[in-house]
Write a protein that holds these residues in place. Structure first.
Motif, PDB file in Angstrom:
ATOM      1  N   MET A 267       0.826  -1.209   0.000  1.00 49.52           N
ATOM      2  CA  MET A 267       0.000   0.000   0.000  1.00 49.52           C
ATOM      3  C   MET A 267       0.854   1.251   0.000  1.00 49.52           C
ATOM      4  N   VAL A 268       1.966   1.239   0.760  1.00 49.90           N
ATOM      5  CA  VAL A 268       2.841   2.408   0.817  1.00 49.90           C
ATOM      6  C   VAL A 268       3.429   2.699  -0.556  1.00 49.90           C
ATOM      7  N   VAL A 269       3.952   1.650  -1.219  1.00 51.66           N
ATOM      8  CA  VAL A 269       4.564   1.835  -2.530  1.00 51.66           C
ATOM      9  C   VAL A 269       3.544   2.334  -3.541  1.00 51.66           C
ATOM     10  N   ALA A 270       2.378   1.693  -3.567  1.00 50.36           N
ATOM     11  CA  ALA A 270       1.342   2.106  -4.516  1.00 50.36           C
ATOM     12  C   ALA A 270       0.830   3.496  -4.200  1.00 50.36           C
TER      13      ALA A 270
ATOM     14  N   ASP B 219      -3.625  -0.332  14.310  1.00 47.68           N
ATOM     15  CA  ASP B 219      -3.002  -1.428  15.049  1.00 47.68           C
ATOM     16  C   ASP B 219      -1.531  -1.168  15.349  1.00 47.68           C
ATOM     17  N   SER B 220      -0.907  -0.292  14.567  1.00 52.64           N
ATOM     18  CA  SER B 220       0.526  -0.054  14.725  1.00 52.64           C
ATOM     19  C   SER B 220       0.900   1.227  13.990  1.00 52.64           C
ATOM     20  N   GLN B 221       2.121   1.685  14.226  1.00 50.35           N
ATOM     21  CA  GLN B 221       2.632   2.853  13.509  1.00 50.35           C
ATOM     22  C   GLN B 221       2.704   2.564  12.017  1.00 50.35           C
ATOM     23  N   GLU B 222       3.108   1.355  11.649  1.00 50.98           N
ATOM     24  CA  GLU B 222       3.190   0.978  10.231  1.00 50.98           C
ATOM     25  C   GLU B 222       1.812   1.042   9.578  1.00 50.98           C
TER      26      GLU B 222
ATOM     27  N   GLY C 222       0.172  12.921   5.860  1.00 52.97           N
ATOM     28  CA  GLY C 222       0.158  12.796   7.310  1.00 52.97           C
ATOM     29  C   GLY C 222       1.379  12.075   7.853  1.00 52.97           C
ATOM     30  N   PHE C 223       1.800  12.487   9.041  1.00 51.29           N
ATOM     31  CA  PHE C 223       2.898  11.863   9.768  1.00 51.29           C
ATOM     32  C   PHE C 223       2.353  11.141  10.989  1.00 51.29           C
ATOM     33  N   SER C 224       2.954  10.033  11.342  1.00 49.55           N
ATOM     34  CA  SER C 224       2.637   9.373  12.602  1.00 49.55           C
ATOM     35  C   SER C 224       3.348  10.113  13.723  1.00 49.55           C
TER      36      SER C 224
ATOM     37  N   ALA D 160       0.769   3.719   6.557  1.00 49.88           N
ATOM     38  CA  ALA D 160       0.329   3.203   5.265  1.00 49.88           C
ATOM     39  C   ALA D 160      -0.994   3.810   4.832  1.00 49.88           C
ATOM     40  N   VAL D 161      -1.947   3.898   5.748  1.00 49.59           N
ATOM     41  CA  VAL D 161      -3.273   4.374   5.344  1.00 49.59           C
ATOM     42  C   VAL D 161      -3.317   5.892   5.204  1.00 49.59           C
ATOM     43  N   LEU D 162      -2.526   6.619   5.987  1.00 47.93           N
ATOM     44  CA  LEU D 162      -2.589   8.081   5.922  1.00 47.93           C
ATOM     45  C   LEU D 162      -2.276   8.597   4.528  1.00 47.93           C
TER      46      LEU D 162
END
Length: 348
Positions: free
Chosen positions: A6-9, A132-135, A164-166, A139-141
């Protein structure tokens, strides 16, 4: 594995979506972007964009944005750079949103809860245990398929969300005992951000949510006005709250993102090529900030322990169950419900 894909796409799609939304633009530098007095040391450039930030210059987001400015200057042949103004130099977060709208400040990093004032559907990304996690959060932001419509929804109010930043995971700490279950919070006054949603959240978790400005918290705990607070390890350690509230319990209840916002006029003033460079380097900034955040939280826990803090890890399921009524109360539109469902589905 799905999150990494998801991050790459999302990276490629974000650049494409943003450039499509911006159109061809024009190449003149943004007005008001050249006054850099008081910032955190930017390289020379024709246009120096001001970036407002409410925390110190050593925080991961500030470091990542400062480094982004250096790379931007190099890749645009000195046409643009960024200068971070930390410690509320340009105003409190709420004020900097308004300054971005007016064009007085070029960019600002602001807590996600503030954008609920412009579109209440942003609440779906700010609720307890949505990530569920920082990862998962990272990814979704920045996946346009999930957040693209939401981020563009406030452009008619002269605000553009670039991403967005975590900002780490928030947990509860207090002055009297470890928290192992919601009942352990009974009778404890816990400082929360000045938000009705967060007050309600802490009440459901078993305590008494008490809104208060961050600068007052140490003294309030010390004097007994408060019993504790809730925040990530970095803020807990930096503000020396371990001295007055040594029991830090990993309830991991909240991950409020920080958004990089600008106005369409500022961003569209760059050429299409320079906007593409900015967005590419912003992706690098996300990754850098993420790595620094992980490192700083580990270091901050160690520093807090040296100051006398005791950390414990309760079972978070009873706390997750306790705040479920907040979902029904907060997700009041179909859009917000769908957004929340998309975020949760991305964790699977």
């Amino acid at each position: 594995m799905r999150l990494k894909k998801m991050v790459v796409a999302g990276t490629a799609a974000l650049v494409a979506v943003a450039l499509t939304a911006c159109g061809s633009g024009f190449e003149a530098p943004a007005e008001g972007g050249t006054d850099a007095a008081g910032g955190a040391g930017a390289p020379e450039a024709e246009t120096v964009f001001k970036v407002a930030f409410n925390q110190n210059a050593d925080q991961p987001e500030a470091v990542a944005m400062t480094n982004l400015g250096e790379r931007l200057a190099e890749r645009t042949d000195g046409r643009y750079t960024l200068e971070v103004f930390p410690n509320e130099t340009l105003g409190a977060q709420k004020d900097t949103v308004e300054l971005v709208q007016s064009g007085t400040v070029d960019f600002a990093l602001v807590a996600g809860s503030l954008l609920e004032n412009f579109n209440p559907d942003f609440v779906a990304l700010n609720l307890p245990y949505v990530y569920d996690s920082q990862e998962h959060q990272e990814a979704v932001l920045n996946d346009p398929e999930i957040t693209g419509d939401l981020f563009s929804s406030i452009e008619d109010q002269n605000l553009r969300v670039l991403g967005g930043f975590s900002a780490g995971v928030r947990s509860v700490y207090n002055s009297s005992h470890p928290i192992e279950k919601p009942e352990d919070l009974d009778g404890l006054k816990i400082r929360v951000m000045e938000s009705d949603t967060n007050t309600r959240m802490l009440d459901l978790m078993g305590g008494t949510g008490t809104p208060m400005g961050q600068g007052e918290v140490y003294t309030a705990i010390q004097s007994g006005v408060l019993d504790g607070g809730e925040n990530n390890e970095s803020i807990y350690a930096n503000l020396k709250h371990a001295e007055v509230a040594p029991y830090y319990s990993y309830t991991k209840h909240l991950m409020i993102p920080d958004y990089l916002i600008t106005s369409p006029a500022v961003f569209d003033a760059m050429s299409e090529e320079d906007r593409a460079v900015f967005l590419e380097e912003l992706q690098v900034a996300y990754e850098e900030s993420s790595e620094l955040t992980t490192e700083i939280m580990t270091e901050s826990q160690a520093a807090a322990e040296e100051a006398g803090a005791q950390f414990n890890e309760p079972d978070i399921e009873p706390f997750r169950k306790a705040v479920e009524p907040l979902l029904d109360e907060s997700l009041t539109t179909d859009t917000a419900k769908d957004l929340y469902d998309s975020v949760r589905a991305a964790a699977e």
